[in-house]
Design an enzyme around this catalytic site. Structure first.
Site, PDB file in Angstrom:
ATOM      1  N   HIS A  40     -29.175  89.199 -37.332  1.00  0.00           N
ATOM      2  CA  HIS A  40     -28.051  89.657 -38.143  1.00  0.00           C
ATOM      3  C   HIS A  40     -28.009  89.014 -39.526  1.00  0.00           C
ATOM      4  O   HIS A  40     -27.932  89.694 -40.550  1.00  0.00           O
ATOM      5  CB  HIS A  40     -26.721  89.356 -37.442  1.00  0.00           C
ATOM      6  CG  HIS A  40     -26.577  90.009 -36.105  1.00  0.00           C
ATOM      7  ND1 HIS A  40     -27.155  91.219 -35.789  1.00  0.00           N
ATOM      8  CD2 HIS A  40     -25.896  89.636 -34.997  1.00  0.00           C
ATOM      9  CE1 HIS A  40     -26.852  91.547 -34.549  1.00  0.00           C
ATOM     10  NE2 HIS A  40     -26.090  90.601 -34.051  1.00  0.00           N
ATOM     11  N   LYS A  69     -31.760  94.112 -28.996  1.00  0.00           N
ATOM     12  CA  LYS A  69     -32.080  92.692 -29.137  1.00  0.00           C
ATOM     13  C   LYS A  69     -31.536  91.920 -27.945  1.00  0.00           C
ATOM     14  O   LYS A  69     -30.670  92.437 -27.236  1.00  0.00           O
ATOM     15  CB  LYS A  69     -31.519  92.163 -30.453  1.00  0.00           C
ATOM     16  CG  LYS A  69     -30.022  91.866 -30.416  1.00  0.00           C
ATOM     17  CD  LYS A  69     -29.596  91.136 -31.655  1.00  0.00           C
ATOM     18  CE  LYS A  69     -28.166  90.642 -31.521  1.00  0.00           C
ATOM     19  NZ  LYS A  69     -27.975  89.498 -30.638  1.00  0.00           N
ATOM     20  N   HIS A 117     -27.243  95.967 -34.822  1.00  0.00           N
ATOM     21  CA  HIS A 117     -26.034  96.764 -35.050  1.00  0.00           C
ATOM     22  C   HIS A 117     -25.298  96.372 -36.328  1.00  0.00           C
ATOM     23  O   HIS A 117     -24.508  97.160 -36.857  1.00  0.00           O
ATOM     24  CB  HIS A 117     -25.100  96.708 -33.831  1.00  0.00           C
ATOM     25  CG  HIS A 117     -24.402  95.402 -33.638  1.00  0.00           C
ATOM     26  ND1 HIS A 117     -24.928  94.376 -32.898  1.00  0.00           N
ATOM     27  CD2 HIS A 117     -23.198  94.961 -34.084  1.00  0.00           C
ATOM     28  CE1 HIS A 117     -24.088  93.360 -32.889  1.00  0.00           C
ATOM     29  NE2 HIS A 117     -23.031  93.689 -33.601  1.00  0.00           N
ATOM     30  N   LYS A 140     -22.921  98.712 -39.856  1.00  0.00           N
ATOM     31  CA  LYS A 140     -21.546  98.505 -40.304  1.00  0.00           C
ATOM     32  C   LYS A 140     -21.323  99.141 -41.683  1.00  0.00           C
ATOM     33  O   LYS A 140     -22.193  99.113 -42.547  1.00  0.00           O
ATOM     34  CB  LYS A 140     -21.213  97.010 -40.335  1.00  0.00           C
ATOM     35  CG  LYS A 140     -21.135  96.386 -38.943  1.00  0.00           C
ATOM     36  CD  LYS A 140     -20.770  94.924 -39.012  1.00  0.00           C
ATOM     37  CE  LYS A 140     -20.642  94.323 -37.613  1.00  0.00           C
ATOM     38  NZ  LYS A 140     -19.503  94.882 -36.872  1.00  0.00           N
ATOM     39  N   GLU A 174     -16.889  83.991 -34.948  1.00  0.00           N
ATOM     40  CA  GLU A 174     -16.336  84.602 -33.745  1.00  0.00           C
ATOM     41  C   GLU A 174     -15.273  83.691 -33.156  1.00  0.00           C
ATOM     42  O   GLU A 174     -15.436  82.467 -33.135  1.00  0.00           O
ATOM     43  CB  GLU A 174     -17.428  84.844 -32.703  1.00  0.00           C
ATOM     44  CG  GLU A 174     -18.531  85.774 -33.145  1.00  0.00           C
ATOM     45  CD  GLU A 174     -19.597  85.916 -32.070  1.00  0.00           C
ATOM     46  OE1 GLU A 174     -19.547  86.918 -31.342  1.00  0.00           O
ATOM     47  OE2 GLU A 174     -20.450  85.018 -31.962  1.00  0.00           O
TER      48      GLU A 174
END
Length: 495
Positions: free
Chosen positions: A241, A149, A179, A183, A217
């Site tokens: 995501h 992406k 990704h 997880k 973040e």
């Protein structure tokens, strides 16, 4: 999602092999596969990029990065030496057929072998690379392509890229990576729901009050300002995501654990998302942009003060959304999504807030400041785990007082050892040809349609980002977004 008893022999080609993602994530993930015995002895790995390197120079560059990015205590010189022997380098420019011919010479001795081409480059190069692979005869029925992406910046550009890749590879050969789907806790969400009898009967609007999904973040744009400014939080995080996490929370049970069965159910969720447009954009979304402040006790600049910044930028670094699904299971249940940079901590979680008991027989319960209905928290990072908050009796004689207590499942404590990196798991799936955890083309189309409508409404209504101080949880309007409904964001530091 399933045990791998045997791995195929494969040739793995990393385009953009000297780039940041390859050095930080991809090659360390491939090394971990070596360390844990995932590779057949004949598996080969190729790095490909525009720069000129000998095999030895490229291996030395990877080793330097490996010592930095492989998890502490897991870099072993003996294993790295074995790993490095698999690696070769090819100088390839996306639009230059000559480099692809050299790659063909290196791969042509094994024409029937599984091949995984990982496009770790700008999406603008994807089409040229795909067409040149086909032109020199490197696309076979056993070939697969992994697309990093972002895939486009809106629906039209995404469709253009997908159309070009689709001229070369069949849909079942295309692995669009997200990704977050690799997880550990995200995968355990499906296990939690569909392998345990206690949760699925409660997984609906009759028992769940609301759902929160937070991806926070600490870092800012930091050296990636130009890239980030073209994307923003909506394109960078929400479109992929966060909507993928929402799908896994809200999807119906697939009839079988099969790649298309799982993705069919995710598509149904995306189709059920109620539109956010000019009529409800003010009450359903909040845009934010970080200002200077302190994160982790360190002073940091604002978004417009970062190196290379355009002081007139109106790109959002924070988004909060109130979403709803128009279907039987979730009617009336809001999904609150929140993501941003320069928040107080690196923190990603899914909170399932259950409804309160229908009749409270403990008279002091509602007057207690810490009383709360049951809550299930799935922590994605930094400490993977599942936490179920229950009300218990506070020990002692006299009046019955309730105290929320967490039943904790820490993956590190429960299972010991290391948890595989998301890229490690997804690369293994790509090698195995299992695309269950990858994004299908129609998923992307529907997600972009929903996101584009929000961005169009922002533009039509001249909604610019609200400032928030670095080290806080975003603009005050994000608090108002959820508190208008009589709810609050989950911001507990522990359990």
């Amino acid at each position: 999602m399933r045990q791998r008893l045997k791995h195929r022999i494969a040739d793995i080609v990393i385009f953009g092999g000297t780039g940041d993602l390859a050095l930080r994530k991809l090659f360390p993930a491939l090394y971990e596969m070596e360390r844990t015995g995932r590779f057949d002895d004949d598996t080969r790995i190729f790095g490909a990029s525009r720069s000129e390197h000998s095999d030895e120079d490229f291996r030395a560059k990877l080793e330097e990065a490996g010592k930095k990015f492989v998890p502490e205590g897991e870099f072993e010189a003996k294993i790295w030496k074995k790993f490095a022997q698999r690696i070769s380098y090819v100088q390839v420019s996306a639009g230059d057929e000559a480099g692809f011919k050299v790659l063909h010479e290196k791969l042509s001795d094994q024409p029937d072998r599984d091949r995984v081409y990982y496009f770790s480059t700008s999406p603008g190069l994807f089409a040229d690379m795909a067409f040149n692979l086909k032109k020199v005869g490197l696309v076979t029925p056993n070939s697969r392509v992994v697309l990093e992406k972002p895939l486009g910046h809106d629906l039209d550009s995404c469709r253009e890229i997908n159309g070009q890749i689709g001229e070369v590879f069949d849909e079942n050969q295309i692995f669009r990576i997200d990704h977050y789907l690799g997880k550990e806790t995200v995968q355990n969400l499906m296990i939690l729901r569909f392998a345990n009898a206690m949760f699925e009967p409660l997984w609906n609007s009759a028992h769940i009050d609301h759902v929160q999904i937070t991806v926070g973040e600490e870092v800012g744009a930091e050296g990636r300002w130009s890239y980030y400014d073209d994307a923003g939080a909506m394109r960078d995080m929400v479109q992929n995501h966060m909507l993928q996490l929402l799908c896994l929370v809200a999807m119906e049970p697939p009839y079988v654990l099969d790649q298309d069965a799982v993705r069919d159910e995710k598509v149904k969720v995306l189709k059920a998302l109620m539109p956010i447009n000019d009529s409800n954009i003010d009450t359903s979304t909040v845009r934010g942009q970080y200002r200077k402040g302190a994160v982790g006790g360190k002073e940091v600049p604002g978004y417009l003060e970062e190196d290379g910044a355009n002081v007139d930028s109106t790109t959002e670094t924070f988004v909060a959304i109130r979403a709803e699904l128009n279907n039987w299971r979730w009617s009336g249940v809001p999904f609150y999504l929140r993501t941003g940079k320069r928040l107080p901590k690196r923190h990603s979680e899914i909170v399932i807030q259950f409804r309160d008991v229908p009749h409270q027989i403990f008279p002091l319960a509602k007057s207690m400041t810490n009383y709360q209905a049951n809550r299930l928290v799935l922590r994605l990072q930094p400490d993977d785990g599942i936490h179920l908050i229950l009300n218990n009796k506070n020990p002692g004689p006299g009046l019955v007082r309730l105290r929320p207590t967490a039943l904790n499942l820490s993956f590190a404590e429960a299972f010991g050892g290391r948890s595989p990196d998301a890229y490690e798991r997804l690369l293994l799936d790509a090698i195995d040809g299992n695309n269950t955890l990858f994004v299908r083309r129609d998923e992307q189309d529907i997600a972009w349609q929903w996101v584009d409508a929000i961005q169009d409404a922002w533009q039509n209504n001249h909604i610019t980002p609200k400032g928030y101080t670095s080290g806080t949880w975003g603009p005050s309007a994000a608090i108002a977004l959820i508190e208008r409904d009589g709810r609050t964001w989950n911001e507990e530091a522990g359990f």
